[in-house]
Design a protein around this motif. Structure first.
Motif, PDB file in Angstrom:
ATOM      1  N   SER A  68       0.820  -1.213   0.000  1.00 34.30           N
ATOM      2  CA  SER A  68       0.000   0.000   0.000  1.00 34.30           C
ATOM      3  C   SER A  68       0.853   1.262   0.000  1.00 34.30           C
ATOM      4  O   SER A  68       0.511   2.250  -0.649  1.00 34.30           O
ATOM      5  CB  SER A  68      -0.926   0.025   1.218  1.00 34.30           C
ATOM      6  OG  SER A  68      -1.910  -0.966   1.095  1.00 34.30           O
ATOM      7  N   ILE A  69       1.967   1.243   0.732  1.00 32.39           N
ATOM      8  CA  ILE A  69       2.793   2.445   0.793  1.00 32.39           C
ATOM      9  C   ILE A  69       3.707   2.588  -0.418  1.00 32.39           C
ATOM     10  O   ILE A  69       4.346   3.616  -0.578  1.00 32.39           O
ATOM     11  CB  ILE A  69       3.620   2.508   2.095  1.00 32.39           C
ATOM     12  CG1 ILE A  69       4.582   1.333   2.214  1.00 32.39           C
ATOM     13  CG2 ILE A  69       2.719   2.578   3.298  1.00 32.39           C
ATOM     14  CD1 ILE A  69       5.499   1.406   3.400  1.00 32.39           C
ATOM     15  N   SER A  70       3.717   1.578  -1.265  1.00 29.87           N
ATOM     16  CA  SER A  70       4.590   1.650  -2.433  1.00 29.87           C
ATOM     17  C   SER A  70       3.866   2.079  -3.700  1.00 29.87           C
ATOM     18  O   SER A  70       4.478   2.197  -4.747  1.00 29.87           O
ATOM     19  CB  SER A  70       5.260   0.298  -2.684  1.00 29.87           C
ATOM     20  OG  SER A  70       4.312  -0.629  -3.162  1.00 29.87           O
ATOM     21  N   GLY A  71       2.566   2.311  -3.614  1.00 30.07           N
ATOM     22  CA  GLY A  71       1.838   2.652  -4.834  1.00 30.07           C
ATOM     23  C   GLY A  71       0.594   3.455  -4.547  1.00 30.07           C
ATOM     24  O   GLY A  71       0.419   4.015  -3.464  1.00 30.07           O
ATOM     25  N   THR A  72      -0.292   3.484  -5.514  1.00 24.75           N
ATOM     26  CA  THR A  72      -1.494   4.307  -5.403  1.00 24.75           C
ATOM     27  C   THR A  72      -2.687   3.543  -4.853  1.00 24.75           C
ATOM     28  O   THR A  72      -3.576   4.140  -4.275  1.00 24.75           O
ATOM     29  CB  THR A  72      -1.879   4.857  -6.788  1.00 24.75           C
ATOM     30  OG1 THR A  72      -2.070   3.759  -7.690  1.00 24.75           O
ATOM     31  CG2 THR A  72      -0.802   5.774  -7.325  1.00 24.75           C
ATOM     32  N   GLN A  73      -2.709   2.243  -5.018  1.00 22.31           N
ATOM     33  CA  GLN A  73      -3.837   1.444  -4.560  1.00 22.31           C
ATOM     34  C   GLN A  73      -3.652   1.091  -3.083  1.00 22.31           C
ATOM     35  O   GLN A  73      -2.566   0.694  -2.658  1.00 22.31           O
ATOM     36  CB  GLN A  73      -3.939   0.170  -5.394  1.00 22.31           C
ATOM     37  CG  GLN A  73      -5.176  -0.647  -5.145  1.00 22.31           C
ATOM     38  CD  GLN A  73      -5.293  -1.803  -6.133  1.00 22.31           C
ATOM     39  OE1 GLN A  73      -4.558  -1.880  -7.093  1.00 22.31           O
ATOM     40  NE2 GLN A  73      -6.232  -2.686  -5.886  1.00 22.31           N
ATOM     41  N   VAL A  74      -4.708   1.247  -2.280  1.00 23.67           N
ATOM     42  CA  VAL A  74      -4.666   0.908  -0.860  1.00 23.67           C
ATOM     43  C   VAL A  74      -5.348  -0.443  -0.689  1.00 23.67           C
ATOM     44  O   VAL A  74      -6.459  -0.655  -1.163  1.00 23.67           O
ATOM     45  CB  VAL A  74      -5.374   1.990  -0.017  1.00 23.67           C
ATOM     46  CG1 VAL A  74      -5.402   1.602   1.439  1.00 23.67           C
ATOM     47  CG2 VAL A  74      -4.692   3.332  -0.211  1.00 23.67           C
ATOM     48  N   PHE A  75      -4.672  -1.345   0.006  1.00 21.73           N
ATOM     49  CA  PHE A  75      -5.207  -2.689   0.207  1.00 21.73           C
ATOM     50  C   PHE A  75      -5.805  -2.794   1.603  1.00 21.73           C
ATOM     51  O   PHE A  75      -5.159  -2.464   2.590  1.00 21.73           O
ATOM     52  CB  PHE A  75      -4.104  -3.730   0.020  1.00 21.73           C
ATOM     53  CG  PHE A  75      -3.501  -3.707  -1.350  1.00 21.73           C
ATOM     54  CD1 PHE A  75      -4.208  -4.201  -2.430  1.00 21.73           C
ATOM     55  CD2 PHE A  75      -2.247  -3.188  -1.563  1.00 21.73           C
ATOM     56  CE1 PHE A  75      -3.664  -4.171  -3.704  1.00 21.73           C
ATOM     57  CE2 PHE A  75      -1.693  -3.155  -2.833  1.00 21.73           C
ATOM     58  CZ  PHE A  75      -2.404  -3.644  -3.904  1.00 21.73           C
ATOM     59  N   LYS A  76      -7.046  -3.260   1.680  1.00 15.93           N
ATOM     60  CA  LYS A  76      -7.740  -3.398   2.959  1.00 15.93           C
ATOM     61  C   LYS A  76      -7.197  -4.588   3.727  1.00 15.93           C
ATOM     62  O   LYS A  76      -6.741  -5.574   3.146  1.00 15.93           O
ATOM     63  CB  LYS A  76      -9.241  -3.559   2.727  1.00 15.93           C
ATOM     64  CG  LYS A  76      -9.882  -2.342   2.112  1.00 15.93           C
ATOM     65  CD  LYS A  76     -11.359  -2.537   1.944  1.00 15.93           C
ATOM     66  CE  LYS A  76     -11.977  -1.297   1.322  1.00 15.93           C
ATOM     67  NZ  LYS A  76     -13.408  -1.451   1.122  1.00 15.93           N
ATOM     68  N   ALA A  77      -7.297  -4.507   5.044  1.00 10.57           N
ATOM     69  CA  ALA A  77      -6.805  -5.577   5.909  1.00 10.57           C
ATOM     70  C   ALA A  77      -7.568  -6.879   5.687  1.00 10.57           C
ATOM     71  O   ALA A  77      -7.026  -7.962   5.906  1.00 10.57           O
ATOM     72  CB  ALA A  77      -6.905  -5.155   7.367  1.00 10.57           C
ATOM     73  N   SER A  78      -8.794  -6.787   5.228  1.00 14.65           N
ATOM     74  CA  SER A  78      -9.597  -8.005   5.008  1.00 14.65           C
ATOM     75  C   SER A  78      -8.987  -8.898   3.931  1.00 14.65           C
ATOM     76  O   SER A  78      -9.263 -10.103   3.899  1.00 14.65           O
ATOM     77  CB  SER A  78     -11.028  -7.631   4.627  1.00 14.65           C
ATOM     78  OG  SER A  78     -11.050  -6.880   3.427  1.00 14.65           O
ATOM     79  N   LEU A  79      -8.151  -8.336   3.076  1.00 14.53           N
ATOM     80  CA  LEU A  79      -7.512  -9.155   2.040  1.00 14.53           C
ATOM     81  C   LEU A  79      -6.512 -10.151   2.622  1.00 14.53           C
ATOM     82  O   LEU A  79      -6.145 -11.117   1.957  1.00 14.53           O
ATOM     83  CB  LEU A  79      -6.799  -8.255   1.019  1.00 14.53           C
ATOM     84  CG  LEU A  79      -7.690  -7.403   0.128  1.00 14.53           C
ATOM     85  CD1 LEU A  79      -6.854  -6.452  -0.715  1.00 14.53           C
ATOM     86  CD2 LEU A  79      -8.535  -8.290  -0.765  1.00 14.53           C
ATOM     87  N   SER A  80      -6.098  -9.923   3.868  1.00 16.04           N
ATOM     88  CA  SER A  80      -5.132 -10.842   4.476  1.00 16.04           C
ATOM     89  C   SER A  80      -5.759 -12.199   4.780  1.00 16.04           C
ATOM     90  O   SER A  80      -5.044 -13.162   5.048  1.00 16.04           O
ATOM     91  CB  SER A  80      -4.534 -10.241   5.747  1.00 16.04           C
ATOM     92  OG  SER A  80      -5.545 -10.047   6.710  1.00 16.04           O
ATOM     93  N   ASN A  81      -7.074 -12.293   4.727  1.00 17.85           N
ATOM     94  CA  ASN A  81      -7.749 -13.571   4.947  1.00 17.85           C
ATOM     95  C   ASN A  81      -7.946 -14.357   3.652  1.00 17.85           C
ATOM     96  O   ASN A  81      -8.460 -15.470   3.685  1.00 17.85           O
ATOM     97  CB  ASN A  81      -9.109 -13.337   5.620  1.00 17.85           C
ATOM     98  CG  ASN A  81      -8.946 -12.760   7.006  1.00 17.85           C
ATOM     99  OD1 ASN A  81      -8.051 -13.154   7.738  1.00 17.85           O
ATOM    100  ND2 ASN A  81      -9.797 -11.815   7.350  1.00 17.85           N
ATOM    101  N   CYS A  82      -7.560 -13.775   2.527  1.00 15.20           N
ATOM    102  CA  CYS A  82      -7.750 -14.433   1.227  1.00 15.20           C
ATOM    103  C   CYS A  82      -6.570 -15.333   0.895  1.00 15.20           C
ATOM    104  O   CYS A  82      -5.427 -15.033   1.233  1.00 15.20           O
ATOM    105  CB  CYS A  82      -7.863 -13.375   0.121  1.00 15.20           C
ATOM    106  SG  CYS A  82      -9.260 -12.279   0.280  1.00 15.20           S
TER     107      CYS A  82
END
Length: 138
Positions: free
Chosen positions: A42-56
């Motif tokens: 997330s800090i390396s680009g423009t798209q922010v990744f939600k914490a819920s993706l960590s369950n995928c």
């Protein structure tokens, strides 16, 4: 001429076209560790990744973020790896209380927003005007 490693990569790609070391690693991580990967991305680009993706798992992650998101995750991992490699070997002595007594390094001031620059002749005219106003007021 291809090296032995290149030949092995070609054979692996033919025999196991769906294999990915990144996917295997992702699927073996705990959700907390996956969250670190997503934060680095997330800090390396423009798209922010939600914490819920960590369950995928890897397949779900790919479906949700797409190819651009996966590229950003790869970039984030590379930048995090470079950052952490900067610490070198983490010796126990490097984290002793005596290391906190280092002299503080001066940091360059952070400039926020545009900075106005006045041409010297304009600055000279402003000073002359101020001098005239001061002498006229006396």
């Amino acid at each position: 001429m291809a090296t032995s490693r290149e030949w092995l990569d070609r054979i692996n790609k033919q025999l196991f076209p769906n294999h990915s070391a990144a996917a295997s690693t992702w699927d073996s991580l705990q959700p907390e560790q996956r969250g670190l990967v997503l934060h680095a991305a997330s800090i390396s680009g423009t798209q922010v990744f939600k914490a819920s993706l960590s369950n995928c798992n890897w397949r779900e992650l790919y479906d949700r973020v797409g190819i651009r998101g996966m590229s950003q995750i790869r970039t984030g991992l590379q930048q995090a790896r470079n950052l952490f490699n900067g610490f070198g070997t983490l010796r126990h002595n490097d984290f002793a209380p005596r290391t906190a007594n280092r002299p503080e390094k001066r940091k360059a001031p952070v400039k926020r927003g545009p900075e106005m620059i006045i041409a010297p002749q304009i600055l000279h005219e402003i000073e002359q005007r101020d001098q005239l106003q001061n002498t006229a007021g006396e």
